[in-house]
Design an enzyme around this catalytic site. Sequence first.
Site, PDB file in Angstrom:
ATOM      1  NE  ARG A 124       0.492 -12.743   3.064  1.00 61.30           N
ATOM      2  CZ  ARG A 124      -0.385 -13.338   2.250  1.00 61.30           C
ATOM      3  NH1 ARG A 124      -0.322 -14.635   2.021  1.00 61.30           N
ATOM      4  NH2 ARG A 124      -1.334 -12.615   1.674  1.00 61.30           N
ATOM      5  CG  HIS A 127       0.018 -14.307  -1.486  1.00 57.45           C
ATOM      6  ND1 HIS A 127       1.249 -14.370  -0.885  1.00 57.45           N
ATOM      7  CD2 HIS A 127      -0.201 -12.977  -1.733  1.00 57.45           C
ATOM      8  CE1 HIS A 127       1.758 -13.144  -0.759  1.00 57.45           C
ATOM      9  NE2 HIS A 127       0.900 -12.278  -1.273  1.00 57.45           N
ATOM     10  CG  HIS A 129      -1.999  -9.709  -4.284  1.00 60.68           C
ATOM     11  ND1 HIS A 129      -1.180  -8.865  -4.985  1.00 60.68           N
ATOM     12  CD2 HIS A 129      -1.250 -10.210  -3.260  1.00 60.68           C
ATOM     13  CE1 HIS A 129       0.008  -8.836  -4.391  1.00 60.68           C
ATOM     14  NE2 HIS A 129       0.008  -9.647  -3.363  1.00 60.68           N
ATOM     15  CD  GLU A 133       3.470  -7.984  -2.001  1.00 60.50           C
ATOM     16  OE1 GLU A 133       2.413  -8.625  -2.106  1.00 60.50           O
ATOM     17  OE2 GLU A 133       4.474  -8.421  -1.405  1.00 60.50           O
ATOM     18  CG  HIS A 172       4.272 -12.631  -4.340  1.00 59.99           C
ATOM     19  ND1 HIS A 172       3.251 -12.248  -5.183  1.00 59.99           N
ATOM     20  CD2 HIS A 172       3.998 -12.052  -3.145  1.00 59.99           C
ATOM     21  CE1 HIS A 172       2.411 -11.462  -4.537  1.00 59.99           C
ATOM     22  NE2 HIS A 172       2.825 -11.328  -3.297  1.00 59.99           N
ATOM     23  CD  GLU A 195      -1.034  -9.386   3.350  1.00 59.21           C
ATOM     24  OE1 GLU A 195      -0.756  -8.529   2.488  1.00 59.21           O
ATOM     25  OE2 GLU A 195      -0.633 -10.567   3.303  1.00 59.21           O
ATOM     26  CG  HIS A 309       8.017  19.045  -3.393  1.00 60.95           C
ATOM     27  ND1 HIS A 309       8.289  19.045  -2.048  1.00 60.95           N
ATOM     28  CD2 HIS A 309       7.550  17.790  -3.674  1.00 60.95           C
ATOM     29  CE1 HIS A 309       8.009  17.856  -1.533  1.00 60.95           C
ATOM     30  NE2 HIS A 309       7.551  17.067  -2.500  1.00 60.95           N
ATOM     31  CG  HIS A 311       4.930  14.799  -6.080  1.00 61.87           C
ATOM     32  ND1 HIS A 311       6.257  14.538  -6.324  1.00 61.87           N
ATOM     33  CD2 HIS A 311       4.827  15.034  -4.743  1.00 61.87           C
ATOM     34  CE1 HIS A 311       6.923  14.580  -5.179  1.00 61.87           C
ATOM     35  NE2 HIS A 311       6.092  14.883  -4.210  1.00 61.87           N
ATOM     36  CD  GLU A 316       5.104  12.748  -1.193  1.00 61.93           C
ATOM     37  OE1 GLU A 316       5.074  13.719  -1.988  1.00 61.93           O
ATOM     38  OE2 GLU A 316       5.845  12.715  -0.202  1.00 61.93           O
ATOM     39  CG  HIS A 355       3.886  18.206  -0.347  1.00 62.54           C
ATOM     40  ND1 HIS A 355       3.412  18.195  -1.646  1.00 62.54           N
ATOM     41  CD2 HIS A 355       4.826  17.225  -0.299  1.00 62.54           C
ATOM     42  CE1 HIS A 355       4.039  17.253  -2.331  1.00 62.54           C
ATOM     43  NE2 HIS A 355       4.916  16.655  -1.552  1.00 62.54           N
TER      44      HIS A 355
END
Length: 417
Positions: A124, A127, A129, A133, A172, A195, A309, A311, A316, A355
Site C-alpha cells: 500500500r 501516503h 491523509h 488511521e 506511512h 480509501e 450497557h 457508552h 461504537e 445494547h
Amino acid sequence: MSQFSRRKILAAGAAGGALTATAAAHAAGVFGNPDMPPQGQMNSTPGAFAEPGPQDPVMASQVASFGNPPPTDVGGLPAFWSSFNLAPKRVQGGGWARQVNTEMFPISKDIAGVNMRLGAGGIRELHWHQQAEWAVMVYGSCRVTAVDQNGHAFVDDVKAGDLWYFPAGVPHSLQGLGPDGCEFVIAFDNGASSENNTLLVSEWIAHTPPEVLAKNFGVPESAFANIPLQQRWIFQGKVPGPLANDVNEIMPGAGPVPNPFVFRLSSMKPNKQTKSGMVQIQDSTNFKAATTVASALVTVKPGGMREMHWHPTADEWQYFIKGTGRMTLFNVGPKAITADFNPGDVGYVPKNFGHYVENTGTDDLVFMEIFKTNKYEEISLTDWLAHTPSAMVQQTLNLSPETIAKFSRTVQDVVPA
Ligand code: MN
Ligand code: MN
C-alpha cells in the site's frame, strides 16, 4: 432467558388466539411487548406473518432477526447493520480494498471502515491523509513504516491481533510479508473518509515539474526519468528483508518515535475475564500514540452475552471477526431493534443507546468495539442498579430486595460470570 424460552412463555399465555392473547398477557402481567398497538409475531397469525412475495432466502438467513424479530422489538431505528461482504472491491496487482463508509452506511458518522488485503510483497503506497488511521490485523503479517512531524522514524511488523495507529497527516506505508501477506481492517476517525481519497506520493511527484524535483532533492532532473506517471495505490513489490535491517537503515537522524504506532492488543492481559469470555481494552492510557481511537476486543463463549450497557461519550463501530452473534439496540421511543452478525459484518451503536450482544452459535464470538475517543468508557445496567439505593430500584421495577441483592456489584462485561 433465551428468546426461545421466552416465546414459549408468551405462547403459553397466548392460548385462545392472537388478539385475546395480548389482553391476556397484559392482564396476567407476563413478559411481552407492552406497547400499543401490540407488535411482535405473537400478535400476528401464521397467514399474516408469512412472506409470500419474492425472497432471497440466503440473504434473509444472514439477518434472520429482521424477518423474525424478538417479540420485545418495537419501532424503527436507522440501519445499524452493514457488511464488508456487501462492499465491492477495488482490485490491483498486490492486493485489494473495500470499504464501509457513510456513502453506504449513513449512520456511521464517526468511523469509516476499510478492509484491505496485501499479498506477500504487496505494497500500500506511501501516503498520508486528513484523518487518523487505526487498524486491527486479522490475518498474516505486515510491515508498517511511518515518520512523524519531528522526523522520528517508525518501522515494525504486525500479526493477527495487533493494532496500529497513525495520527492525521503522519505519512506511512504498509506491505504484506511472507508467506501469504496479510489482511486487516482500518478504522478512519471520520465516517466520510474513503480509501480512494488519500494523498499519494506517486501523484505528487508525477505532478511536480522535474526542475522543481531536482531543486527540492538536490539531484539532477535526469534522476526522475523513470518515475511512475500514474498513481500506484496498491502494487506488487518484493517481500522485504529482516526487520532489523530496516530499523538500522531508518533510525539515524532524529531516532525513533516517542510512542510506538503499534500495540499488541490480543496478547495483553484481559481487563475483564469471566467464565463466559473476556474483554481487552485499548485506549490512549495503554496505547499512548492512539489519541483519537479506543477499542475493545471482545470474546464471548457459546451461551454467553456482552452485558446490557451503553457508552456515555462515543459512538461504537463494531467489526465482527469470528462466530455468530445477535445485538439489540434500545433508544427512546421506545425503540428496540435486533440484528444478526457474521464474520465481516459491521455494526454501529450511537452513544448512549443501550445494547447487548449474544453469542448465538456454538463457537466463540469475537468482535471489536471501536470508538472515536481517547478514553474507553461504558456504563453497565447491572452496575447502575446495584449501586442505586435498593428501595429506589424496588419501587421502580417491582423487584424484591433479594433479587437486587444478587446483582453483581462489579462490572462483569461478559455474562454469565
Ligand atoms: Mn493510510
Ligand atoms: Mn458496547
